[in-house]
Write a protein that holds these residues in place. Structure first.
Motif, PDB file in Angstrom:
ATOM      1  N   VAL A   3      -1.467   2.645  -4.635  1.00  0.00           N
ATOM      2  CA  VAL A   3      -0.983   2.578  -3.255  1.00  0.00           C
ATOM      3  C   VAL A   3      -0.878   3.999  -2.709  1.00  0.00           C
ATOM      4  O   VAL A   3      -0.689   4.963  -3.449  1.00  0.00           O
ATOM      5  N   ARG A   4      -0.995   4.124  -1.379  1.00  0.00           N
ATOM      6  CA  ARG A   4      -0.953   5.437  -0.723  1.00  0.00           C
ATOM      7  C   ARG A   4       0.497   5.792  -0.424  1.00  0.00           C
ATOM      8  O   ARG A   4       1.259   4.986   0.127  1.00  0.00           O
ATOM      9  N   GLY A  19       3.578   0.743  -9.614  1.00  0.00           N
ATOM     10  CA  GLY A  19       4.875   0.714 -10.291  1.00  0.00           C
ATOM     11  C   GLY A  19       5.535   2.066 -10.442  1.00  0.00           C
ATOM     12  O   GLY A  19       6.522   2.182 -11.170  1.00  0.00           O
ATOM     13  N   ASP A  20       5.055   3.083  -9.764  1.00  0.00           N
ATOM     14  CA  ASP A  20       5.627   4.429  -9.905  1.00  0.00           C
ATOM     15  C   ASP A  20       7.084   4.423  -9.456  1.00  0.00           C
ATOM     16  O   ASP A  20       7.402   3.998  -8.346  1.00  0.00           O
ATOM     17  N   PRO A  21       8.001   4.892 -10.316  1.00  0.00           N
ATOM     18  CA  PRO A  21       9.429   4.852  -9.957  1.00  0.00           C
ATOM     19  C   PRO A  21       9.815   5.822  -8.838  1.00  0.00           C
ATOM     20  O   PRO A  21      10.900   5.697  -8.262  1.00  0.00           O
ATOM     21  N   ARG A  22       8.956   6.782  -8.495  1.00  0.00           N
ATOM     22  CA  ARG A  22       9.281   7.748  -7.443  1.00  0.00           C
ATOM     23  C   ARG A  22       9.066   7.193  -6.041  1.00  0.00           C
ATOM     24  O   ARG A  22       9.497   7.800  -5.062  1.00  0.00           O
ATOM     25  N   ILE A  23       8.408   6.018  -5.912  1.00  0.00           N
ATOM     26  CA  ILE A  23       8.208   5.406  -4.596  1.00  0.00           C
ATOM     27  C   ILE A  23       9.574   5.001  -4.049  1.00  0.00           C
ATOM     28  O   ILE A  23      10.335   4.291  -4.697  1.00  0.00           O
ATOM     29  N   PHE A  27       8.747   9.762  -2.823  1.00  0.00           N
ATOM     30  CA  PHE A  27       7.546   9.390  -2.079  1.00  0.00           C
ATOM     31  C   PHE A  27       7.863   8.292  -1.073  1.00  0.00           C
ATOM     32  O   PHE A  27       8.610   7.370  -1.362  1.00  0.00           O
ATOM     33  N   GLU A  28       7.237   8.402   0.099  1.00  0.00           N
ATOM     34  CA  GLU A  28       7.358   7.374   1.135  1.00  0.00           C
ATOM     35  C   GLU A  28       6.089   6.530   1.098  1.00  0.00           C
ATOM     36  O   GLU A  28       4.980   7.054   1.161  1.00  0.00           O
ATOM     37  N   LEU A  29       6.240   5.212   0.983  1.00  0.00           N
ATOM     38  CA  LEU A  29       5.097   4.303   0.956  1.00  0.00           C
ATOM     39  C   LEU A  29       4.501   4.210   2.356  1.00  0.00           C
ATOM     40  O   LEU A  29       5.213   3.955   3.328  1.00  0.00           O
ATOM     41  N   LEU A  30       3.192   4.449   2.484  1.00  0.00           N
ATOM     42  CA  LEU A  30       2.534   4.395   3.791  1.00  0.00           C
ATOM     43  C   LEU A  30       2.103   2.971   4.094  1.00  0.00           C
ATOM     44  O   LEU A  30       1.993   2.141   3.199  1.00  0.00           O
ATOM     45  N   GLU A  31       1.817   2.696   5.367  1.00  0.00           N
ATOM     46  CA  GLU A  31       1.496   1.338   5.796  1.00  0.00           C
ATOM     47  C   GLU A  31       0.274   0.781   5.065  1.00  0.00           C
ATOM     48  O   GLU A  31      -0.756   1.455   4.933  1.00  0.00           O
ATOM     49  N   SER A  32       0.398  -0.433   4.595  1.00  0.00           N
ATOM     50  CA  SER A  32      -0.667  -1.015   3.777  1.00  0.00           C
ATOM     51  C   SER A  32      -1.867  -1.458   4.612  1.00  0.00           C
ATOM     52  O   SER A  32      -2.966  -1.602   4.081  1.00  0.00           O
ATOM     53  N   ALA A  33      -1.701  -1.675   5.933  1.00  0.00           N
ATOM     54  CA  ALA A  33      -2.841  -2.072   6.768  1.00  0.00           C
ATOM     55  C   ALA A  33      -3.853  -0.927   6.869  1.00  0.00           C
ATOM     56  O   ALA A  33      -5.061  -1.138   6.828  1.00  0.00           O
ATOM     57  N   ARG A  34      -3.367   0.275   6.972  1.00  0.00           N
ATOM     58  CA  ARG A  34      -4.252   1.429   7.078  1.00  0.00           C
ATOM     59  C   ARG A  34      -4.769   1.866   5.711  1.00  0.00           C
ATOM     60  O   ARG A  34      -5.900   2.306   5.575  1.00  0.00           O
ATOM     61  N   TYR A  35      -3.915   1.803   4.706  1.00  0.00           N
ATOM     62  CA  TYR A  35      -4.279   2.188   3.342  1.00  0.00           C
ATOM     63  C   TYR A  35      -4.019   1.014   2.400  1.00  0.00           C
ATOM     64  O   TYR A  35      -2.974   0.943   1.759  1.00  0.00           O
ATOM     65  N   PRO A  36      -4.962   0.086   2.304  1.00  0.00           N
ATOM     66  CA  PRO A  36      -4.754  -1.041   1.397  1.00  0.00           C
ATOM     67  C   PRO A  36      -4.756  -0.583  -0.062  1.00  0.00           C
ATOM     68  O   PRO A  36      -5.202   0.518  -0.382  1.00  0.00           O
ATOM     69  N   ARG A  37      -4.251  -1.438  -0.936  1.00  0.00           N
ATOM     70  CA  ARG A  37      -4.249  -1.116  -2.362  1.00  0.00           C
ATOM     71  C   ARG A  37      -5.679  -0.846  -2.822  1.00  0.00           C
ATOM     72  O   ARG A  37      -6.619  -1.446  -2.310  1.00  0.00           O
ATOM     73  N   ALA A  38      -5.836   0.060  -3.775  1.00  0.00           N
ATOM     74  CA  ALA A  38      -7.165   0.428  -4.256  1.00  0.00           C
ATOM     75  C   ALA A  38      -7.206   0.365  -5.775  1.00  0.00           C
ATOM     76  O   ALA A  38      -6.186   0.533  -6.444  1.00  0.00           O
ATOM     77  N   ARG A  39      -8.401   0.120  -6.302  1.00  0.00           N
ATOM     78  CA  ARG A  39      -8.565   0.068  -7.764  1.00  0.00           C
ATOM     79  C   ARG A  39      -8.541   1.453  -8.389  1.00  0.00           C
ATOM     80  O   ARG A  39      -8.134   1.607  -9.529  1.00  0.00           O
ATOM     81  N   SER A  40      -9.018   2.454  -7.664  1.00  0.00           N
ATOM     82  CA  SER A  40      -9.008   3.826  -8.178  1.00  0.00           C
ATOM     83  C   SER A  40      -8.371   4.737  -7.127  1.00  0.00           C
ATOM     84  O   SER A  40      -8.404   4.425  -5.932  1.00  0.00           O
TER      85      SER A  40
END
Length: 92
Positions: A3-4, A19-23, A27-40
């Protein structure tokens, strides 16, 4: 999956595992519509702070002429004819 996120202190954007505990803390999680989950992980985006208009108007804090001549001298000595671009009309 990755995730971005954006680092809250440096403002850099990069991907981390879901699963990174720093999110949420560092770290601030960015919007998933612009940055969808990625395999790499995707390439990072580095934030470069911009000088404020007030700082640019004031100029450098040390404006003494002695310090200016010291900083320019090594730059002039480092320039060699090989490092300068050739002019189209120059003759040798």
């Amino acid at each position: 999956m990755y995730v971005r996120v954006k680092d809250k202190t440096t403002k850099h954007q990069f991907d981390v595992p879901e699963g990174d505990p720093r999110i949420g803390t560092a770290f601030e999680l960015l919007e998933s519509a612009r940055y969808p989950r990625a395999r790499s992980p995707r390439p990072p985006k580095h934030h470069v702070p911009v000088k404020s208009a007030r700082a640019a108007e004031q100029g450098p804090s040390d404006t003494s002429p002695a310090s200016d001549s010291q900083t320019e001298a090594p730059a002039e000595a480092a320039e060699t004819p090989e490092s300068k671009p050739a002019r189209a009309n120059s003759r040798k």
